[in-house]
Enzyme design. Structure first.
Site, PDB file in Angstrom:
ATOM      1  N   ARG A  20      -7.785 -80.562 -34.545  1.00 20.71           N
ATOM      2  CA  ARG A  20      -6.345 -80.764 -34.285  1.00 20.71           C
ATOM      3  C   ARG A  20      -6.008 -82.211 -33.925  1.00 20.71           C
ATOM      4  NH1 ARG A  20      -3.621 -75.718 -33.129  1.00 20.71           N
ATOM      5  NH2 ARG A  20      -4.268 -74.460 -34.885  1.00 20.71           N
TER       6      ARG A  20
ATOM      7  N   ARG B  83       0.711 -82.377 -32.829  1.00 19.15           N
ATOM      8  CA  ARG B  83       1.753 -82.682 -31.847  1.00 19.15           C
ATOM      9  C   ARG B  83       1.386 -83.701 -30.782  1.00 19.15           C
ATOM     10  NH1 ARG B  83       3.501 -76.566 -30.832  1.00 19.15           N
ATOM     11  NH2 ARG B  83       1.261 -76.462 -31.101  1.00 19.15           N
TER      12      ARG B  83
ATOM     13  N   ARG C 130       7.712 -84.675 -38.708  1.00 24.12           N
ATOM     14  CA  ARG C 130       7.916 -83.233 -38.879  1.00 24.12           C
ATOM     15  C   ARG C 130       9.342 -82.758 -38.588  1.00 24.12           C
ATOM     16  NH1 ARG C 130       4.794 -79.054 -37.919  1.00 24.12           N
ATOM     17  NH2 ARG C 130       6.770 -78.020 -38.180  1.00 24.12           N
TER      18      ARG C 130
ATOM     19  N   ASP D 184      -3.288 -75.284 -42.901  1.00 21.52           N
ATOM     20  CA  ASP D 184      -3.473 -74.215 -41.917  1.00 21.52           C
ATOM     21  C   ASP D 184      -4.294 -73.110 -42.555  1.00 21.52           C
ATOM     22  OD1 ASP D 184      -2.409 -73.455 -39.066  1.00 21.52           O
ATOM     23  OD2 ASP D 184      -2.474 -71.624 -40.242  1.00 21.52           O
TER      24      ASP D 184
ATOM     25  N   TYR E 227      -5.380 -61.994 -37.471  1.00 20.23           N
ATOM     26  CA  TYR E 227      -3.927 -62.208 -37.594  1.00 20.23           C
ATOM     27  C   TYR E 227      -3.290 -61.161 -38.501  1.00 20.23           C
ATOM     28  CZ  TYR E 227      -4.182 -66.759 -35.280  1.00 20.23           C
ATOM     29  OH  TYR E 227      -4.357 -67.757 -34.359  1.00 20.23           O
TER      30      TYR E 227
HETATM   31  O1  CP3 Z   1      -5.908 -81.723 -37.218  1.00 18.63           O
HETATM   32  C1  CP3 Z   1      -6.429 -80.658 -37.619  1.00 18.63           C
HETATM   33  O2  CP3 Z   1      -7.338 -80.067 -36.990  1.00 18.63           O
HETATM   34  C2  CP3 Z   1      -6.033 -80.133 -38.985  1.00 18.63           C
HETATM   35  C3  CP3 Z   1      -5.063 -79.179 -39.077  1.00 18.63           C
HETATM   36  C4  CP3 Z   1      -5.200 -77.735 -38.658  1.00 18.63           C
HETATM   37  C5  CP3 Z   1      -4.058 -76.994 -38.344  1.00 18.63           C
HETATM   38  N1  CP3 Z   1      -4.404 -75.701 -38.197  1.00 18.63           N
HETATM   39  C6  CP3 Z   1      -2.702 -77.547 -38.229  1.00 18.63           C
HETATM   40  C7  CP3 Z   1      -1.735 -76.857 -37.383  1.00 18.63           C
HETATM   41  C8  CP3 Z   1      -6.280 -76.868 -38.644  1.00 18.63           C
HETATM   42  C9  CP3 Z   1      -7.745 -77.164 -38.877  1.00 18.63           C
HETATM   43  C10 CP3 Z   1      -5.768 -75.571 -38.349  1.00 18.63           C
HETATM   44  C11 CP3 Z   1      -6.569 -74.357 -38.314  1.00 18.63           C
HETATM   45  C12 CP3 Z   1      -6.078 -73.189 -37.588  1.00 18.63           C
HETATM   46  N2  CP3 Z   1      -4.817 -72.634 -37.628  1.00 18.63           N
HETATM   47  C13 CP3 Z   1      -6.897 -72.360 -36.805  1.00 18.63           C
HETATM   48  C14 CP3 Z   1      -8.371 -72.586 -36.584  1.00 18.63           C
HETATM   49  C15 CP3 Z   1      -8.617 -73.669 -35.628  1.00 18.63           C
HETATM   50  C16 CP3 Z   1      -8.270 -73.338 -34.202  1.00 18.63           C
HETATM   51  O3  CP3 Z   1      -7.418 -74.026 -33.637  1.00 18.63           O
HETATM   52  O4  CP3 Z   1      -8.888 -72.410 -33.662  1.00 18.63           O
HETATM   53  C17 CP3 Z   1      -6.103 -71.337 -36.297  1.00 18.63           C
HETATM   54  C18 CP3 Z   1      -6.543 -70.240 -35.377  1.00 18.63           C
HETATM   55  C19 CP3 Z   1      -4.799 -71.500 -36.847  1.00 18.63           C
HETATM   56  C20 CP3 Z   1      -3.592 -70.642 -36.626  1.00 18.63           C
HETATM   57  C21 CP3 Z   1      -2.508 -71.434 -36.012  1.00 18.63           C
HETATM   58  N3  CP3 Z   1      -1.686 -72.282 -36.716  1.00 18.63           N
HETATM   59  C22 CP3 Z   1      -2.175 -71.570 -34.629  1.00 18.63           C
HETATM   60  C23 CP3 Z   1      -2.831 -70.813 -33.508  1.00 18.63           C
HETATM   61  C24 CP3 Z   1      -1.136 -72.514 -34.536  1.00 18.63           C
HETATM   62  C25 CP3 Z   1      -0.500 -73.072 -33.288  1.00 18.63           C
HETATM   63  C26 CP3 Z   1       0.852 -72.543 -33.014  1.00 18.63           C
HETATM   64  C27 CP3 Z   1       1.572 -73.445 -32.017  1.00 18.63           C
HETATM   65  O5  CP3 Z   1       2.693 -73.876 -32.348  1.00 18.63           O
HETATM   66  O6  CP3 Z   1       1.025 -73.723 -30.948  1.00 18.63           O
HETATM   67  C28 CP3 Z   1      -0.850 -72.930 -35.855  1.00 18.63           C
HETATM   68  C29 CP3 Z   1       0.140 -73.948 -36.232  1.00 18.63           C
HETATM   69  C30 CP3 Z   1      -0.450 -75.281 -36.488  1.00 18.63           C
HETATM   70  N4  CP3 Z   1      -1.482 -75.515 -37.338  1.00 18.63           N
HETATM   71  C31 CP3 Z   1       0.000 -76.518 -35.945  1.00 18.63           C
HETATM   72  C32 CP3 Z   1      -0.795 -77.509 -36.519  1.00 18.63           C
HETATM   73  C33 CP3 Z   1      -0.698 -78.998 -36.327  1.00 18.63           C
HETATM   74  C34 CP3 Z   1       1.159 -76.694 -35.001  1.00 18.63           C
HETATM   75  C35 CP3 Z   1       2.409 -76.717 -35.831  1.00 18.63           C
HETATM   76  C36 CP3 Z   1       3.472 -77.602 -35.262  1.00 18.63           C
HETATM   77  O7  CP3 Z   1       3.273 -78.830 -35.180  1.00 18.63           O
HETATM   78  O8  CP3 Z   1       4.542 -77.054 -34.976  1.00 18.63           O
END
Ligand code: CP3
Length: 382
Positions: free
Chosen positions: A39, A43, A52, A88, A168
């Site tokens: 990540r 953010r 974004r 994602d 999920y």
């Molecule tokens: O920088 C990185 O690591 C690359 C991008 C990345 C994202 N998601 C972007 C993202 C990666 C590798 C993921 C994988 C992902 N997505 C996982 C596995 C990794 C982990 O964290 O365990 C999981 C479980 C998800 C599912 C998911 N997508 C979650 C739990 C969330 C967070 C929701 C929130 O708003 O807190 C997302 C959304 C997400 N994926 C964001 C990002 C940057 C946040 C979106 C935003 O900016 O609004």
């Protein structure tokens, strides 16, 4: 079977084949320990939040120019050793036509949860093999734009492991203990196995598209596997994770040889496979099983020290991790001591890639991450 990457691929052309990251994933200890952060794009970066504004998460993932720019932001800012593709784990499901949204502050939410055998039938009516290359066109384009800018810095592709995706899909959204998914696993093992095989093929195709387009490594995230017993993991989950990785296990490249090389090296030094990383949260009891599904490197969360993780892996597997994200907001002296401790313990493994034990918290001060990169790059194993 071995499938050769094209001559233009950054691994075949030599741009990334001898990078610290790729060589560490392949088990060769590096003088300077490579570092990146799960990540790292997102953010915690003001430039991300600005870009974004007005664009939904999944729309951003499917806009090649935006996904590429977001991937590059943390590489420019922190000088990390890799970009992680901005996308994602639910993106391939969305591309396959599944109704899913990412709700800010919550995570993926599905319109129709997959709770019964009939639901599994409905979902698996989409044949992953019938999804042509064109389905992944926005991904391929974003990867190509990104590697053109990254130069010698490798790009890591990724996908969600079948269990984490199923957690999920079955719940319909985020859940604490993934109870419904674990119930389905036992209540209807046959439907469960079909669901897992299907998600494996969808994630596998997503991973393969990223690597063929130019990613130099691939990471499978089984973030929620820590809710499983070792028995349930090996019986009901590991075969599907192996299946997901089998989609990229055959990908290999010829190692570019220096022009002045003397005698021809033996064949096993000439061909290497694209390194695969497997990571989960709370998976201390599963590390060996997670390696055995076909990973080269195992990612470790912050709950067990790296030397203990390496011991559980028989001291023969490169490890990635495992700075506690909670430490990022502690006074620098506390964080520095912790990072040095992680580096010291990482010496127990054949090779180490420094990362966090889970993702960067959104409220992290990004200047702290830059400072961690400088600390890691200045540290030496002796
Ligand atoms: O920088 C990185 O690591 C690359 C991008 C990345 C994202 N998601 C972007 C993202 C990666 C590798 C993921 C994988 C992902 N997505 C996982 C596995 C990794 C982990 O964290 O365990 C999981 C479980 C998800 C599912 C998911 N997508 C979650 C739990 C969330 C967070 C929701 C929130 O708003 O807190 C997302 C959304 C997400 N994926 C964001 C990002 C940057 C946040 C979106 C935003 O900016 O609004």
């Amino acid at each position: 079977m071995v499938t050769s990457l094209g001559p233009e691929h950054p691994l075949s052309s030599g741009r990334t084949a001898s990078s610290r990251l790729v060589r560490a994933y392949q088990g060769e200890r590096q003088e300077v320990t490579p570092v990146w952060f799960m990540r790292q794009a997102g953010r915690s970066l003001p430039e991300y939040r600005e870009l974004r504004v007005g664009t939904r998460m999944l729309d951003a993932c499917l806009d090649p120019a935006m996904a590429s720019e977001i991937t590059l932001q943390p590489v420019r800012r922190h000088k990390v050793d890799a970009g992680i593709f901005f996308s994602d784990i639910v993106v391939p499901l969305k591309l396959a036509g599944v109704a899913v949204e990412i709700v800010p502050g919550k995570g993926p939410v599905f319109e129709q949860p997959v709770r019964t055998a009939a639901d599994v039938d409905r979902l698996t009516a989409i044949d992953p093999a019938s999804l042509g290359d064109e389905v992944f066109a926005p991904i391929q384009e974003a990867v190509r734009l990104t590697i053109a800018e990254l130069g010698e810095t490798p790009l890591i592709g990724f996908a969600g492991a079948p269990f984490t995706l199923a957690a999920y899909l079955v719940e319909g959204g985020p859940s604490k203990d993934h109870i419904r998914a674990r119930t389905l696993m036992h209540a209807d093992p046959e439907a469960w196995a079909r669901l897992m095989a299907w998600t494996a093929d969808i994630s596998g195709a997503f991973l393969r598209a990223q690597v063929l387009s130019g990613a130099s490594a691939a990471q499978l995230f089984d973030s929620w596997a820590g809710s499983l017993s070792l028995h349930d993991y090996t019986t009901h989950v590991a075969p599907a994770s192996a299946r997901a990785l089998s989609h990229v296990r055959d990908l290999a490249y010829e190692v570019p040889q220096p022009a002045s090389a003397g005698a021809e090296p033996p064949i096993d030094e000439l061909v290497r496979n694209v390194p695969l990383v497997h990571f989960g949260v709370g998976t201390g009891e599963l590390l060996k099983a997670m390696h055995e599904v076909g990973a080269d490197t195992v990612g470790v969360d912050y709950r067990i020290p790296l030397d203990e993780a390496s011991r559980r892996l028989g001291h023969v597997v490169p490890v990635q991790g495992n700075v506690d994200p909670a430490m990022l907001d502690a006074p620098w002296a506390v964080l520095e001591a912790h990072v040095r401790d992680v580096l010291d313990r990482g010496r127990e493994a054949p090779a180490h890639v420094l990362n966090l034990g889970h993702g960067v918290p959104p409220e992290t001060d990004p200047t702290v991450l830059t400072r961690v990169v400088e600390l890691v790059h200045g540290w030496r194993p002796e």
